[in-house]
Each structure stands twice: as structure tokens, then as C-alpha cells.
Design a protein around this motif. Structure first.
Motif, PDB file in Angstrom:
ATOM      1  N   THR A  41       0.794  -1.126   0.166  1.00 36.16           N
ATOM      2  CA  THR A  41       0.076  -0.155  -0.074  1.00 36.16           C
ATOM      3  C   THR A  41       0.879   1.273  -0.026  1.00 36.16           C
ATOM      4  OG1 THR A  41      -1.686  -1.141   1.323  1.00 36.16           O
ATOM      5  CG2 THR A  41      -1.814   1.174   1.296  1.00 36.16           C
ATOM      6  N   LEU A  42       0.951   2.070  -0.998  1.00 37.02           N
ATOM      7  CA  LEU A  42       1.719   3.179  -1.327  1.00 37.02           C
ATOM      8  C   LEU A  42       0.618   4.304  -1.040  1.00 37.02           C
ATOM      9  CD1 LEU A  42       3.964   2.134  -4.183  1.00 37.02           C
ATOM     10  CD2 LEU A  42       4.453   2.095  -1.815  1.00 37.02           C
ATOM     11  N   VAL A  43       1.078   5.498  -0.529  1.00 35.65           N
ATOM     12  CA  VAL A  43       0.464   6.762  -0.316  1.00 35.65           C
ATOM     13  C   VAL A  43       1.339   7.875  -0.725  1.00 35.65           C
ATOM     14  CG1 VAL A  43      -1.062   5.991   1.423  1.00 35.65           C
ATOM     15  CG2 VAL A  43       1.037   7.100   2.079  1.00 35.65           C
ATOM     16  N   ALA A  44       0.804   8.842  -1.217  1.00 30.51           N
ATOM     17  CA  ALA A  44       1.647   9.946  -1.736  1.00 30.51           C
ATOM     18  C   ALA A  44       1.908  10.919  -0.454  1.00 30.51           C
ATOM     19  CB  ALA A  44       0.753  10.922  -2.543  1.00 30.51           C
ATOM     20  N   ALA A  45       3.212  11.434  -0.351  1.00 32.26           N
ATOM     21  CA  ALA A  45       3.801  12.326   0.403  1.00 32.26           C
ATOM     22  C   ALA A  45       4.545  13.437  -0.247  1.00 32.26           C
ATOM     23  CB  ALA A  45       4.673  11.507   1.596  1.00 32.26           C
ATOM     24  N   ARG A  46       4.685  14.577   0.206  1.00 39.77           N
ATOM     25  CA  ARG A  46       5.229  15.660  -0.307  1.00 39.77           C
ATOM     26  C   ARG A  46       6.490  15.995   0.545  1.00 39.77           C
ATOM     27  NH1 ARG A  46       4.748  18.190  -5.080  1.00 39.77           N
ATOM     28  NH2 ARG A  46       5.280  20.398  -5.130  1.00 39.77           N
ATOM     29  N   SER A  47       7.725  16.302   0.044  1.00 40.13           N
ATOM     30  CA  SER A  47       8.864  16.463   0.863  1.00 40.13           C
ATOM     31  C   SER A  47       8.714  18.124   0.518  1.00 40.13           C
ATOM     32  CB  SER A  47      10.149  16.123   0.016  1.00 40.13           C
ATOM     33  OG  SER A  47      10.215  16.700  -1.407  1.00 40.13           O
ATOM     34  N   ARG A  48       9.920  18.896   1.353  1.00 42.89           N
ATOM     35  CA  ARG A  48      10.002  19.918   1.532  1.00 42.89           C
ATOM     36  C   ARG A  48      11.076  20.427   0.579  1.00 42.89           C
ATOM     37  NH1 ARG A  48      10.660  21.866   7.579  1.00 42.89           N
ATOM     38  NH2 ARG A  48      10.735  23.885   6.571  1.00 42.89           N
ATOM     39  N   ALA A  49      10.978  21.458   0.054  1.00 42.49           N
ATOM     40  CA  ALA A  49      12.079  22.190  -1.079  1.00 42.49           C
ATOM     41  C   ALA A  49      13.141  22.470   0.004  1.00 42.49           C
ATOM     42  CB  ALA A  49      11.819  23.390  -1.516  1.00 42.49           C
ATOM     43  N   HIS A  50      14.353  22.186  -0.218  1.00 40.89           N
ATOM     44  CA  HIS A  50      15.778  22.453   0.482  1.00 40.89           C
ATOM     45  C   HIS A  50      16.389  23.118  -0.760  1.00 40.89           C
ATOM     46  CE1 HIS A  50      14.828  20.104   3.840  1.00 40.89           C
ATOM     47  NE2 HIS A  50      14.219  19.023   2.948  1.00 40.89           N
ATOM     48  N   GLY A  51      16.984  24.342  -0.305  1.00 41.57           N
ATOM     49  CA  GLY A  51      17.794  25.166  -1.272  1.00 41.57           C
ATOM     50  C   GLY A  51      17.259  25.191  -2.529  1.00 41.57           C
ATOM     51  N   PRO A  52      18.163  24.858  -3.710  1.00 44.36           N
ATOM     52  CA  PRO A  52      17.708  24.881  -5.048  1.00 44.36           C
ATOM     53  C   PRO A  52      16.710  23.540  -5.259  1.00 44.36           C
ATOM     54  CG  PRO A  52      19.977  23.916  -4.748  1.00 44.36           C
ATOM     55  CD  PRO A  52      19.617  24.678  -3.541  1.00 44.36           C
ATOM     56  N   ALA A  53      16.593  22.670  -4.422  1.00 41.41           N
ATOM     57  CA  ALA A  53      16.059  21.400  -4.876  1.00 41.41           C
ATOM     58  C   ALA A  53      14.532  21.654  -4.486  1.00 41.41           C
ATOM     59  CB  ALA A  53      16.248  20.322  -3.820  1.00 41.41           C
ATOM     60  N   ALA A  54      13.589  21.486  -5.304  1.00 41.22           N
ATOM     61  CA  ALA A  54      12.320  21.864  -5.567  1.00 41.22           C
ATOM     62  C   ALA A  54      11.623  20.318  -4.538  1.00 41.22           C
ATOM     63  CB  ALA A  54      11.678  21.649  -6.792  1.00 41.22           C
ATOM     64  N   ALA A  55      10.285  20.945  -4.012  1.00 39.85           N
ATOM     65  CA  ALA A  55       9.725  19.808  -3.120  1.00 39.85           C
ATOM     66  C   ALA A  55       9.241  18.859  -4.301  1.00 39.85           C
ATOM     67  CB  ALA A  55       8.333  20.766  -2.533  1.00 39.85           C
ATOM     68  N   LEU A  56       9.273  17.489  -3.986  1.00 40.12           N
ATOM     69  CA  LEU A  56       8.508  16.567  -4.965  1.00 40.12           C
ATOM     70  C   LEU A  56       7.697  15.736  -3.959  1.00 40.12           C
ATOM     71  CD1 LEU A  56      12.220  15.224  -6.217  1.00 40.12           C
ATOM     72  CD2 LEU A  56      10.466  16.688  -7.425  1.00 40.12           C
ATOM     73  N   TRP A  57       6.659  14.951  -4.980  1.00 36.78           N
ATOM     74  CA  TRP A  57       5.981  13.924  -4.554  1.00 36.78           C
ATOM     75  C   TRP A  57       6.646  12.683  -4.315  1.00 36.78           C
ATOM     76  CZ3 TRP A  57       1.591  14.792  -2.210  1.00 36.78           C
ATOM     77  CH2 TRP A  57       0.881  16.008  -2.863  1.00 36.78           C
ATOM     78  N   HIS A  58       6.476  11.909  -3.075  1.00 37.69           N
ATOM     79  CA  HIS A  58       7.099  10.768  -2.882  1.00 37.69           C
ATOM     80  C   HIS A  58       6.083   9.644  -2.531  1.00 37.69           C
ATOM     81  CE1 HIS A  58      11.279  12.266  -2.607  1.00 37.69           C
ATOM     82  NE2 HIS A  58      10.706  13.469  -2.227  1.00 37.69           N
ATOM     83  N   ALA A  59       6.456   8.360  -2.668  1.00 36.73           N
ATOM     84  CA  ALA A  59       5.786   7.178  -2.459  1.00 36.73           C
ATOM     85  C   ALA A  59       6.420   6.691  -0.784  1.00 36.73           C
ATOM     86  CB  ALA A  59       5.909   6.222  -3.256  1.00 36.73           C
ATOM     87  N   VAL A  60       5.095   6.504   0.085  1.00 40.38           N
ATOM     88  CA  VAL A  60       5.499   6.095   1.300  1.00 40.38           C
ATOM     89  C   VAL A  60       4.447   4.425   1.527  1.00 40.38           C
ATOM     90  CG1 VAL A  60       5.069   6.308   3.734  1.00 40.38           C
ATOM     91  CG2 VAL A  60       5.936   8.337   2.198  1.00 40.38           C
TER      92      VAL A  60
END
Length: 70
Positions: free
Chosen positions: A7-26
Motif C-alpha cells: 500500500t503506497l500513499v503520496a507524500a510531499r517533501s519540503r524544498a531544500h535550497g535549489p531542490a524543489a519539493a517533490l511527491w514521494h511514495a510511502v
């Protein structure tokens, strides 16, 4: 005999410096409502906040390539 499904759910990371926030699988092993808005470890190893309002995989372009391949 019990069967297990991933079972995978969507999760959002935080932006860090030049890295954008991304959607991840948990991967979750308990009801998604129990992890809604919690920070969890994504399949790629990033910490991300679970958002049960989003489906995995999201229909967005800002998805982690490692999680998308899992």
C-alpha cells in the motif's frame, strides 16, 4: 493464510535550497488515516509529509523518479 499487498500513499517533501519539493511514495502498514500529515520515510529514503488527499502515483510532473520507479 494471509495475503499482503503493498500500500503506497503520496507524500510531499519540503524544498531544500535549489531542490524543489517533490511527491514521494510511502509504504504504509497501518490505515492511511493514521499517517495523514505525518512525516514518514519514503521509498527513496527522503522524509516526506503524507497527504491522503492525493493518490499514488500523483498526476503531477514533480514526482521523485526513484519513488516512481518503485
Amino acid at each position: 493464510m494471509s495475503t499482503s499487498t503493498l500500500t503506497l500513499v503520496a507524500a510531499r517533501s519540503r524544498a531544500h535550497g535549489p531542490a524543489a519539493a517533490l511527491w514521494h511514495a510511502v509504504e504504509v502498514h497501518r490505515p492511511a488515516a493514521e499517517v495523514d500529515a505525518a512525516c514518514e520515510l519514503a521509498l527513496c529514503g527522503a522524509l516526506a509529509r503524507v497527504d491522503t488527499d492525493q493518490q499514488w502515483p500523483p498526476s503531477a510532473t514533480d514526482v521523485c523518479p526513484t519513488c516512481a520507479a518503485s
